[in-house]
Design an enzyme around this catalytic site. Structure first.
Site, PDB file in Angstrom:
ATOM      1  N   HIS A  57       1.063  -1.381   0.202  1.00  0.00           N
ATOM      2  CA  HIS A  57       0.217  -0.102  -0.334  1.00  0.00           C
ATOM      3  C   HIS A  57       0.540   1.151   0.118  1.00  0.00           C
ATOM      4  CE1 HIS A  57      -3.300   2.257   1.309  1.00  0.00           C
ATOM      5  NE2 HIS A  57      -3.255   2.795   1.399  1.00  0.00           N
ATOM      6  N   HIS A  59       1.523   5.289  -2.307  1.00  0.00           N
ATOM      7  CA  HIS A  59       1.210   6.585  -2.589  1.00  0.00           C
ATOM      8  C   HIS A  59       2.319   7.351  -3.873  1.00  0.00           C
ATOM      9  CE1 HIS A  59      -2.650   6.643  -1.508  1.00  0.00           C
ATOM     10  NE2 HIS A  59      -2.769   5.887  -0.116  1.00  0.00           N
ATOM     11  N   GLN A 152      -9.439   9.818  -5.422  1.00  0.00           N
ATOM     12  CA  GLN A 152      -9.439  10.214  -3.986  1.00  0.00           C
ATOM     13  C   GLN A 152     -10.406  10.947  -3.406  1.00  0.00           C
ATOM     14  OE1 GLN A 152      -5.990  10.295  -1.865  1.00  0.00           O
ATOM     15  NE2 GLN A 152      -7.896  10.763  -1.121  1.00  0.00           N
ATOM     16  N   HIS A 210      -9.626   1.400   0.157  1.00  0.00           N
ATOM     17  CA  HIS A 210      -9.244   2.494   0.906  1.00  0.00           C
ATOM     18  C   HIS A 210     -10.122   2.086   2.392  1.00  0.00           C
ATOM     19  CE1 HIS A 210      -5.433   3.659  -0.844  1.00  0.00           C
ATOM     20  NE2 HIS A 210      -5.288   5.045   0.113  1.00  0.00           N
ATOM     21  N   GLU A 213     -11.234   4.550   7.085  1.00  0.00           N
ATOM     22  CA  GLU A 213     -10.038   4.780   7.389  1.00  0.00           C
ATOM     23  C   GLU A 213     -10.603   6.381   8.280  1.00  0.00           C
ATOM     24  OE1 GLU A 213      -6.932   6.516   4.340  1.00  0.00           O
ATOM     25  OE2 GLU A 213      -5.326   7.128   6.455  1.00  0.00           O
ATOM     26  N   ASP A 309       2.192   2.957   3.330  1.00  0.00           N
ATOM     27  CA  ASP A 309       1.076   3.948   2.465  1.00  0.00           C
ATOM     28  C   ASP A 309       1.720   5.351   1.972  1.00  0.00           C
ATOM     29  OD1 ASP A 309      -1.345   5.086   2.676  1.00  0.00           O
ATOM     30  OD2 ASP A 309      -1.740   5.112   4.975  1.00  0.00           O
TER      31      ASP A 309
HETATM   32 FE   FE2 Z   1      -3.648   4.982   1.203  1.00  0.00          FE
END
Ligand code: FE2
Length: 435
Positions: A57, A59, A152, A210, A213, A309
């Site tokens: 995971h 970005h 996102q 995701h 969260e 992440d």
């Molecule tokens: Fe993430």
């Protein structure tokens, strides 16, 4: 004639004195005490030889952008998302590619050779998608980059997100992403899970969302994810990332939820560095950790990995691509301190995420790709404790990175001039430099 023979290695499963023979980029034999002619021979000196680290995971479109256009003052998830929204219009493909390639260099140096990265598809230009597809092509000889189409701003909340997501898949992005807890309502979150899982089922794609969260004990999107996975027959192909709300859920409800998740063969990725810093922000004291229930999920039979992440981006100002740092934080936050649990934390950044990514040819066994990391540690627990130096990193049998062993030189009377952080005698000795 072998291309490479590594001798006297300790493997993560505890086997010692092992030799690993390589020909044509593949492991052709793994057994104790093998000696055979080879173009290159490496004495591992009894230290740990592991398959490479895998990050399930990340970005990569945001990485190394820390401070652009400004720093996240509150340190919260929502300010991070807002900050990313400010940065997006300023992004250029060149800068995205340059930062991602720099991060891949860091990763290789740390023995991290496979990364699943989410890529934001909410910018209609799909600049980041184009950039990371280019990066994926360029790093392919030395790093497996798997991309997730990540809306996102919410696939229902952002008007063009679904169309963009489908365009991204058509361009070559591998996995369907989502962010149900960011949709406007719980009902829209559930609807987004249904639509995205149906899209993945139609196109034969993996799913990684995701999910939940937040610190909201009533967030229920992982339940929807497990249900849709089971309904659509996507067993073993769907990952729930973060799942931080599980930390705060009612225990009775979790006892039911775990069984549903196991039935759907969901995989889970916790992101300990990020969860411990972003969650619990609305608490006074006691303040929740926020990481999902890692030992309980693993005990229920689910694959649970630790992901990085973020590294130096709107959400997290630190990080270096070191999956042992990630494992160490996961171990602490989940209180996984038994010998077995500490080994499980090492697996959570190696073999488990490799399964989640469906990586072919991963492992230290005959027929696998000759990809491995030689660590300055004698076992996985010591590797986590020391965040051990990566003495060597091999990809398809070729050494692509090495680091000098960590040594400390003391200027103390009546003490040796050199000290090792490995208490017993095994391992590199004073003055020795592993080849
Ligand atoms: Fe993430």
């Amino acid at each position: 004639m072998l291309d490479l023979l590594v001798t006297n290695a300790t493997l993560p499963d505890g086997r010692r004195g092992m030799s690993v023979a390589v020909r044509g980029g593949r492991i052709v034999e793994v057994r104790p005490g093998l000696s055979a002619p080879a173009h290159d021979t490496v004495d591992a000196q009894g230290l740990l030889l592991s398959p490479p680290f895998v990050d399930a995971h990340f970005h990569m479109d945001a990485t190394l952008s820390y401070g652009l256009p400004r720093v996240n003052q509150s340190g919260t998830l929502l300010e991070g998302i807002a900050l990313w929204g400010e940065l997006k219009p300023q992004l250029t493909q060149e800068a995205l590619v340059e930062r991602a390639l720099a991060y891949c260099d860091w990763a290789v140096a740390k023995g991290l050779l496979a990364i699943r990265s989410h890529v934001d598809v909410c910018d209609d230009r799909l600049l980041a998608v184009e950039a990371l597809l280019e990066v994926k092509r360029r790093v392919a000889p030395y790093l497996d980059l798997q991309l997730v189409a990540f809306p996102q701003d919410g696939v229902l909340r952002a008007p063009t997100a679904m169309a963009n997501l489908e365009r991204a898949l058509a361009m070559g992005v591998d996995v369907v992403g989502g962010i149900p807890h960011f949709e406007r309502t719980m009902a829209h979150g559930a609807e987004s899970v249904r639509l995205l899982c149906e899209l993945a089922a139609r196109q034969g794609k993996l799913v990684d969302m995701h999910c939940d969260e937040s610190d909201d004990p009533l967030s229920r999107h992982v339940e929807a994810l497990a249900f849709e996975t089971q309904r659509l027959g996507l067993h073993g192909r769907v990952t729930g990332s973060h799942l931080t709300s599980m930390h705060s859920m009612d225990n009775y409800y979790v006892s039911k939820l775990l069984a549903l998740m196991a039935e759907a063969r969901l995989s889970v990725v916790a992101n300990p560095l990020i969860n411990i810093t972003l969650q619990g922000r609305h608490d006074s004291y006691p303040r929740r950790r926020g990481m999902t229930r890692v030992p309980e999920l693993a005990a229920a039979g689910l694959d649970v990995a630790f992901g990085h992440d973020c590294v130096m981006d709107p959400w997290y100002s630190l990080g270096s691509g070191d999956m042992l740092e990630v494992a160490q934080m996961g171990l602490h936050v989940a209180q996984m301190t038994s010998q077995a649990a500490m080994r499980q934390c090492f697996d959570a950044v190696t073999s488990v995420p490799a399964r989640i990514l469906h990586l072919p040819g991963y492992g230290l066994a005959e027929g696998c790709h000759a990809d491995f990391v030689w660590l300055q540690a004698r076992d996985p627990i010591e590797a986590i404790r020391l965040r051990a130096t990566r003495l060597g990193v091999w990809r398809r049998g070729r050494r692509i990175a090495h680091t000098a062993p960590a040594t400390a030189h003391l200027a103390l009377e009546h003490r040796p001039a050199f000290t090792s952080f490995m208490p017993a005698a095994a391992g590199p000795q004073a003055g020795q430099t592993p080849a």
